[in-house]
Motif scaffolding. Structure first.
Motif, PDB file in Angstrom:
ATOM      1  N   LYS A  20       0.826  -1.207   0.000  1.00 31.61           N
ATOM      2  CA  LYS A  20       0.000   0.000   0.000  1.00 31.61           C
ATOM      3  C   LYS A  20       0.863   1.261   0.000  1.00 31.61           C
ATOM      4  O   LYS A  20       0.609   2.205  -0.763  1.00 31.61           O
ATOM      5  CB  LYS A  20      -0.916  -0.011   1.223  1.00 31.61           C
ATOM      6  CG  LYS A  20      -1.820   1.211   1.316  1.00 31.61           C
ATOM      7  CD  LYS A  20      -2.696   1.154   2.558  1.00 31.61           C
ATOM      8  CE  LYS A  20      -3.576   2.387   2.660  1.00 31.61           C
ATOM      9  NZ  LYS A  20      -4.434   2.365   3.861  1.00 31.61           N
ATOM     10  N   LYS A  21       1.880   1.279   0.833  1.00 34.08           N
ATOM     11  CA  LYS A  21       2.764   2.439   0.912  1.00 34.08           C
ATOM     12  C   LYS A  21       3.445   2.691  -0.426  1.00 34.08           C
ATOM     13  O   LYS A  21       3.605   3.847  -0.856  1.00 34.08           O
ATOM     14  CB  LYS A  21       3.807   2.228   2.009  1.00 34.08           C
ATOM     15  CG  LYS A  21       4.722   3.425   2.214  1.00 34.08           C
ATOM     16  CD  LYS A  21       5.695   3.181   3.365  1.00 34.08           C
ATOM     17  CE  LYS A  21       6.615   4.387   3.571  1.00 34.08           C
ATOM     18  NZ  LYS A  21       7.572   4.142   4.696  1.00 34.08           N
ATOM     19  N   ARG A  22       3.853   1.620  -1.099  1.00 32.62           N
ATOM     20  CA  ARG A  22       4.517   1.753  -2.402  1.00 32.62           C
ATOM     21  C   ARG A  22       3.608   2.429  -3.419  1.00 32.62           C
ATOM     22  O   ARG A  22       4.019   3.362  -4.123  1.00 32.62           O
ATOM     23  CB  ARG A  22       4.916   0.361  -2.901  1.00 32.62           C
ATOM     24  CG  ARG A  22       5.598   0.337  -4.248  1.00 32.62           C
ATOM     25  CD  ARG A  22       5.768  -1.101  -4.725  1.00 32.62           C
ATOM     26  NE  ARG A  22       5.124  -1.316  -6.001  1.00 32.62           N
ATOM     27  CZ  ARG A  22       4.598  -2.474  -6.400  1.00 32.62           C
ATOM     28  NH1 ARG A  22       4.619  -3.524  -5.598  1.00 32.62           N
ATOM     29  NH2 ARG A  22       4.050  -2.579  -7.588  1.00 32.62           N
ATOM     30  N   ILE A  23       2.353   2.008  -3.493  1.00 36.02           N
ATOM     31  CA  ILE A  23       1.430   2.576  -4.469  1.00 36.02           C
ATOM     32  C   ILE A  23       1.039   3.997  -4.091  1.00 36.02           C
ATOM     33  O   ILE A  23       0.926   4.883  -4.948  1.00 36.02           O
ATOM     34  CB  ILE A  23       0.179   1.684  -4.614  1.00 36.02           C
ATOM     35  CG1 ILE A  23       0.585   0.274  -5.091  1.00 36.02           C
ATOM     36  CG2 ILE A  23      -0.813   2.314  -5.586  1.00 36.02           C
ATOM     37  CD1 ILE A  23       1.346   0.241  -6.402  1.00 36.02           C
ATOM     38  N   GLU A  24       0.840   4.252  -2.815  1.00 39.62           N
ATOM     39  CA  GLU A  24       0.471   5.603  -2.392  1.00 39.62           C
ATOM     40  C   GLU A  24       1.627   6.582  -2.604  1.00 39.62           C
ATOM     41  O   GLU A  24       1.407   7.734  -2.982  1.00 39.62           O
ATOM     42  CB  GLU A  24       0.033   5.590  -0.933  1.00 39.62           C
ATOM     43  CG  GLU A  24      -1.311   4.901  -0.728  1.00 39.62           C
ATOM     44  CD  GLU A  24      -1.866   5.029   0.682  1.00 39.62           C
ATOM     45  OE1 GLU A  24      -3.092   4.951   0.846  1.00 39.62           O
ATOM     46  OE2 GLU A  24      -1.057   5.199   1.622  1.00 39.62           O
TER      47      GLU A  24
END
Length: 248
Positions: free
Chosen positions: A100-104
């Motif tokens: 999630k952090k990567r995409i955000e």
């Protein structure tokens, strides 16, 4: 100036190009003033005939996600919604949070995804500790789902991977098969039944089964879209998709 149709929110929806269920199901749940803009993660119709080939296929989808994000950003969405659930369970709670952090970070936008939406849904409904779940996956991916749920304190009593033979065949799963599978999963020892795998059509079937069984039956597309709406501050109640969108 506001978008004349998406004047409350424009959702960028990310999903495999072979997925034909997410887009129509999300559109059916869409309140007035919210628009969905599907960006396709381009893949071939992989033949998922084993644990290894299934995992390899989902890895290809994962690797194509950022390109789909890049495409949908051109319509200036307000929020992202992940329309593919398998990769959001991999690596347990820590793996999901890293994904999630990567995409955000890449997009500069917040995102709702299947794994966290299920946890939020069960917390909202309450009284759920033991679950059973079905998927179109192969056993190795079901194990990832079980591990993820256990990280949040949910016990998987039983699960059934339908082992659908290709990406397209997931959307061809007859309602009778899904219904029969849910009945096999149900027993007095489970508090709720969960469906994962976004190309498996369950959004309209789940609430019917919920009434028949007298317990929550949570479809992944319903929980994901519900989570996106609520996370973005849209509290409209939507009928026809079960308790999540009607009560919470």
């Amino acid at each position: 100036m506001k978008d004349v149709l998406g004047y409350r929110a424009k959702f960028g929806v990310l999903g495999p190009s072979t997925n034909t269920i997410v887009q129509p199901e999300f559109d059916e749940m869409r309140p007035a003033g919210v628009t969905n803009h599907y960006s396709r993660i381009v893949i071939e119709n992989a033949k998922a005939v084993s644990n290894d080939s299934f995992m390899a296929g989902t890895k290809m989808i994962d690797e194509g996600t950022e390109e789909a994000v890049r495409g949908v950003l051109t319509c200036a969405p307000d929020y992202l919604v992940m329309g593919m659930s398998a990769v959001t369970f991999y690596g347990g709670a820590k793996g999901a949070e890293a994904w999630k952090k990567r995409i955000e970070t890449f997009s500069g936008l917040r995102i709702s995804m299947g794994s966290e939406s299920l946890i939020a849904a069960m917390e909202a409904i309450g009284g759920i500790k033991k679950v059973a779940f079905l998927s179109p996956y192969f056993p190795v991916a079901n194990k990832e789902v079980e591990n993820y749920l256990s990280d949040y304190g949910y016990e998987t009593v039983r699960d059934i991977p339908l082992q659908r033979p290709s990406w397209l065949s997931i959307a061809e799963t007859p309602f009778s098969m899904s219904r029969d599978t849910v009945k096999k999963l149900d027993s007095d020892d489970v508090d709720a039944i969960i469906q994962v795998g976004t190309n498996l059509c369950m959004a309209r079937l789940a609430p019917k089964l919920e009434l028949e069984l007298g317990k929550p039956v949570i479809a992944i597309n319903t929980s994901t879209y519900w989570h996106a709406l609520r996370a973005y501050g849209i509290t409209d109640k939507v009928s026809g998709f079960g308790r999540l969108l009607e009560e919470f």
